[in-house]
Design a protein around this motif. Structure first.
Motif, short mmCIF file in Angstrom:
data_model
loop_
_atom_site.label_atom_id
_atom_site.label_comp_id
_atom_site.label_asym_id
_atom_site.label_seq_id
_atom_site.Cartn_x
_atom_site.Cartn_y
_atom_site.Cartn_z
N LEU A 137 77.10 51.18 -23.50
CA LEU A 137 76.16 50.15 -23.98
C LEU A 137 76.90 49.04 -24.72
N PHE A 138 77.92 49.42 -25.49
CA PHE A 138 78.72 48.43 -26.21
C PHE A 138 79.43 47.51 -25.21
N LEU A 139 79.99 48.10 -24.15
CA LEU A 139 80.67 47.30 -23.13
C LEU A 139 79.69 46.38 -22.40
N ILE A 140 78.48 46.89 -22.17
CA ILE A 140 77.44 46.05 -21.54
C ILE A 140 77.19 44.81 -22.40
N PHE A 141 77.06 45.02 -23.70
CA PHE A 141 76.81 43.91 -24.62
C PHE A 141 77.94 42.88 -24.56
N ILE A 142 79.19 43.33 -24.76
CA ILE A 142 80.28 42.35 -24.88
C ILE A 142 80.61 41.66 -23.56
N VAL A 143 80.46 42.39 -22.43
CA VAL A 143 80.70 41.75 -21.13
C VAL A 143 79.61 40.72 -20.84
N SER A 144 78.36 41.07 -21.13
CA SER A 144 77.25 40.13 -20.94
C SER A 144 77.45 38.89 -21.81
N GLY A 145 77.81 39.13 -23.08
CA GLY A 145 78.04 38.00 -24.00
C GLY A 145 79.17 37.11 -23.54
N ALA A 146 80.25 37.71 -23.04
CA ALA A 146 81.40 36.92 -22.57
C ALA A 146 81.01 36.06 -21.36
N ILE A 147 80.21 36.63 -20.45
CA ILE A 147 79.77 35.88 -19.25
C ILE A 147 78.87 34.72 -19.66
N VAL A 148 77.89 35.00 -20.53
CA VAL A 148 76.94 33.97 -20.96
C VAL A 148 77.68 32.85 -21.70
N SER A 149 78.58 33.23 -22.59
CA SER A 149 79.30 32.23 -23.39
C SER A 149 80.26 31.41 -22.54
N SER A 150 80.96 32.07 -21.61
CA SER A 150 81.93 31.35 -20.77
C SER A 150 81.24 30.32 -19.86
N LEU A 151 79.94 30.50 -19.60
CA LEU A 151 79.19 29.51 -18.82
C LEU A 151 79.25 28.14 -19.47
N THR A 152 79.14 28.11 -20.83
CA THR A 152 79.20 26.82 -21.53
C THR A 152 80.57 26.17 -21.35
N GLY A 153 81.61 27.00 -21.38
CA GLY A 153 82.97 26.47 -21.18
C GLY A 153 83.18 25.97 -19.76
N ILE A 154 82.67 26.71 -18.78
CA ILE A 154 82.81 26.32 -17.37
C ILE A 154 82.09 25.01 -17.09
N LEU A 155 80.85 24.89 -17.61
CA LEU A 155 80.07 23.65 -17.41
C LEU A 155 80.73 22.46 -18.10
N LYS A 156 81.36 22.71 -19.24
CA LYS A 156 82.06 21.63 -19.95
C LYS A 156 83.28 21.17 -19.16
N VAL A 157 84.03 22.13 -18.63
CA VAL A 157 85.27 21.82 -17.90
C VAL A 157 84.96 21.15 -16.56
N LEU A 158 83.99 21.68 -15.81
CA LEU A 158 83.72 21.19 -14.46
C LEU A 158 82.87 19.93 -14.43
N PHE A 159 81.87 19.87 -15.32
CA PHE A 159 80.90 18.75 -15.25
C PHE A 159 80.83 17.92 -16.54
N ASN A 160 81.69 18.25 -17.52
CA ASN A 160 81.74 17.53 -18.80
C ASN A 160 80.38 17.53 -19.51
N ILE A 161 79.66 18.63 -19.38
CA ILE A 161 78.37 18.77 -20.08
C ILE A 161 78.67 19.36 -21.45
N HIS A 162 78.14 18.73 -22.49
CA HIS A 162 78.47 19.17 -23.86
C HIS A 162 77.98 20.58 -24.11
N GLU A 163 78.84 21.37 -24.79
CA GLU A 163 78.54 22.79 -25.00
C GLU A 163 77.31 23.02 -25.89
N VAL A 164 77.00 22.07 -26.78
CA VAL A 164 75.82 22.23 -27.64
C VAL A 164 74.56 22.25 -26.80
N ALA A 165 74.47 21.29 -25.87
CA ALA A 165 73.28 21.22 -24.99
C ALA A 165 73.16 22.46 -24.12
N THR A 166 74.26 22.85 -23.45
CA THR A 166 74.17 24.00 -22.53
C THR A 166 73.90 25.30 -23.28
#
Length: 611
Positions: A137-166
């Motif tokens: 369950l702990f691994l489920i939490f941290i892997v899910s969190g890492a995926i969700v959080s990295s989405l903001t980084g990916i959108l910032k890098v690829l499309f220059n969308i500000h991380e606050v908005a995403t």
């Protein structure tokens, strides 16, 4: 070698404490402390406005978690949660990534966890869940969190969308998705199903160990490795990092993913250790992720600084809740704790202003004005000039100057009604208005520059006068001692470092050499160690002598100052008995003060050579 290493460590530690870097870091600690104190004082005033004992409330809030802890394990879990939240947010803030998606990263883990638990148990009752699922369950939490959080980084890098908005949008998407799943899968109307107990009664141990280990690992990586150096460069100057060949986009995605790991881990400990379910009856999203923002801000994104701030946050959160349950504070609104923390955050955001406030310098200036009439007069003259210029500026701003120009403009405006050549008159009026505005702007700008120059001159005068006084008065004796310490220490430190490098070379040779040569090398090594120890002993004896001389000299200087102060007081008393005019007394006192100050500033000249 042990003595050499200990001496080196002690000497370098003293040098570091005296360095500008250390002073800068302590300045941030000072600002954090001031912001917390000011926030608590404002909270105390607010409580007094409610008719409550503000000091008693704050004191009780700090003491109660230790005096009568209801659930000490819960306080420790809360501390771990705050450490992880602060760490996650600070990681992003250091490279100018403002991740506002902490709540979503915790909700994402919660969403997957509910789906996973439903698939295993086939219902909403998780109390009969078999043991051994805690780590999963702990691994489920941290892997899910890492995926969700990295989405903001990916959108910032690829499309220059500000991380606050995403990150904010992702928060709400996951929140409504969680509500949808709870309504469909579990028919939830008010609260989500209770989460099962994991790790038994030892969850708090896992939480605090994971939190402390995370802080230490991140600190060591950032301070001692190449990756950490590149991370710092990306934070300080991303453009320069790109030209230096550092893959900034990789760092952005990596840091956002790492943020998700720490923030979602905090969410796991919070939901499984403190709050077993969440309310879904309304659209109020859990604000767990936002609690890390003030911790990171007040700690100034310092990883080790997060720990004491998190301790204070955890103690106050628990303490305020315990105190509000007391009979004498039952009338307080439930938002009191959030208000207190909000005020502390407000002051922490004003860190630049707080860093500029030098209370010691301000007090020294006031004391020196009293001691030195000439200094006071010079400051008064500069202040008077600044005031006059400010009056002149406001006179211009309030249109009290340029009377002839204004009269001409007024005349032209009145002529517009009676003239036939309107266009010509309008052009003349426009030119005159432009000239008037230009002249007004130019004069105001000139006055502002003069005020700025006078303020710089005033600051320079204060700094120069105080520095000269500290250098030549009894305070200067310490500077003389420090100068002698440096001249006796650092040349020897350089020699000891060179000797140590030679000893290390000999140690390397000893690993691969024959017996006969080994004996020669050992003799050489012993000789070098004796030389280093002799130098260290020589330095220690010199410093001891300087220190003793400094103490004795300071005592002599204090006696000298006491005598001249006594003479000054005697002269003042004599003056009081004389029948002289007020002006004469004033001038005489002024002269006596200047004479006293001059004698105080002869201390280093008289006694400095004795150290």
């Amino acid at each position: 070698m042990k003595k050499i290493n200990q001496w080196k460590f002690k000497t370098k530690s003293i040098a570091y404490i005296k360095s500008t870097t250390f002073k800068t870091k302590t300045a941030y600690v000072k600002v954090s402390f001031i912001s917390i104190i000011l926030g608590l004082l404002c909270g105390i005033i607010f409580l007094y406005c409610f008719g409550m004992n503000g000091f008693g409330f704050i004191f009780s809030s700090i003491i109660k978690p230790f005096a009568s802890p209801v659930e000490p394990e819960g306080t420790i879990i809360l501390l771990a949660v705050f450490i992880l939240l602060g760490l996650g947010l600070a990681l992003g803030f250091r490279i100018k990534l403002f991740n506002m998606g902490g709540s979503g990263q915790a909700i994402g883990g919660l969403l997957i966890t509910y789906l996973f638990l439903n698939a295993i148990t086939g219902g909403a009752d998780f109390s009969k869940l078999p043991g051994g699922y805690g780590i999963l369950l702990f691994l489920i939490f941290i892997v899910s969190g890492a995926i969700v959080s990295s989405l903001t980084g990916i959108l910032k890098v690829l499309f220059n969308i500000h991380e606050v908005a995403t990150s904010i949008v992702i928060n709400w998407i996951l929140w409504y998705l969680l509500k949808y799943v709870l309504f469909i899968k579990f028919d939830t109307q008010l609260n989500s199903p209770n989460l099962p107990e994991v790790f038994g009664s030892q969850l708090w141990v896992f939480a605090i160990v994971f939190a402390i280990a995370s802080i230490i690992i991140v600190f060591v990586v950032c301070e001692t490795t190449t990756v950490g150096y590149k991370y710092k460069v990306v934070g300080m100057q991303s453009t320069a990092a790109k030209y230096a060949g550092i893959k900034t986009n990789t760092f952005i995605i990596g840091v956002t993913a790492l943020q998700g790991v720490f923030i979602s881990a905090a969410g796991f400990f919070y939901y499984f250790g403190l709050k077993s379910n969440i309310s879904v009856a309304n659209d109020i999203m859990p604000l767990l992720g936002f609690d890390g923002i003030p911790i990171a801000l007040v700690a100034f994104n310092n990883f080790l600084g997060i720990i004491p701030i998190a301790i204070l946050w955890a103690v106050l959160k628990d303490g305020i809740q315990l105190t509000m349950n007391s009979p004498q504070y039952m009338g307080l609104p439930s938002e009191t704790s959030d208000l207190l923390f909000g005020i502390i955050i407000l002051f922490s955001t004003m860190y630049l202003l707080l860093m500029k406030i030098n209370v010691t310098n301000y007090i020294c200036t006031i004391i020196h004005k009293f001691k030195n009439p000439n200094f006071k007069s010079e400051i008064q003259i500069l202040n008077s000039e600044i005031r006059e210029l400010k009056k002149e500026k406001w006179s211009i701003l309030l249109n009290k100057e340029f009377a002839s120009e204004k009269a001409k403009i007024k005349e032209l405006k009145s002529n517009l009604k009676s003239t036939t050549d309107v266009e010509k008159l309008k052009e003349e009026l426009s030119n005159l208005s432009y000239e008037y505005d230009e002249a007004k702007t130019f004069k105001i700008s000139k006055i502002k520059n003069k005020i700025k120059d006078l303020k710089i001159e005033k600051k320079s005068l204060i700094d120069k006068t105080l520095e000269e006084y500290n250098k030549n008065s009894i305070n200067g004796l310490k500077k003389v001692y420090e100068g002698k310490y440096n001249s006796a220490t650092f040349p020897i430190l350089d020699q000891v470092v060179l000797i140590e490098s030679e000893i290390q070379s000999i140690n390397e040779e000893l690993k691969n050499t024959n017996t006969e040569k080994a004996e020669k090398l050992l003799k050489e090594k012993n000789k070098l160690e004796k030389k280093a120890n002799f130098l260290i002993q020589k330095q220690e004896l010199q410093i001891k002598e300087f220190k003793n001389n400094f103490v004795l000299t300071k005592q002599e200087a204090k006696k000298y100052l006491q005598n001249i102060k006594q003479n000054y007081k005697i002269e003042i008393k004599k003056l009081e008995t004389k029948s002289a005019s007020r002006t004469f007394r004033k001038l005489k006192i002024r002269k006596l003060k200047i004479d006293l100050l001059e004698k105080q500033m002869e201390v280093v000249k008289l006694y400095g050579s004795n150290i």
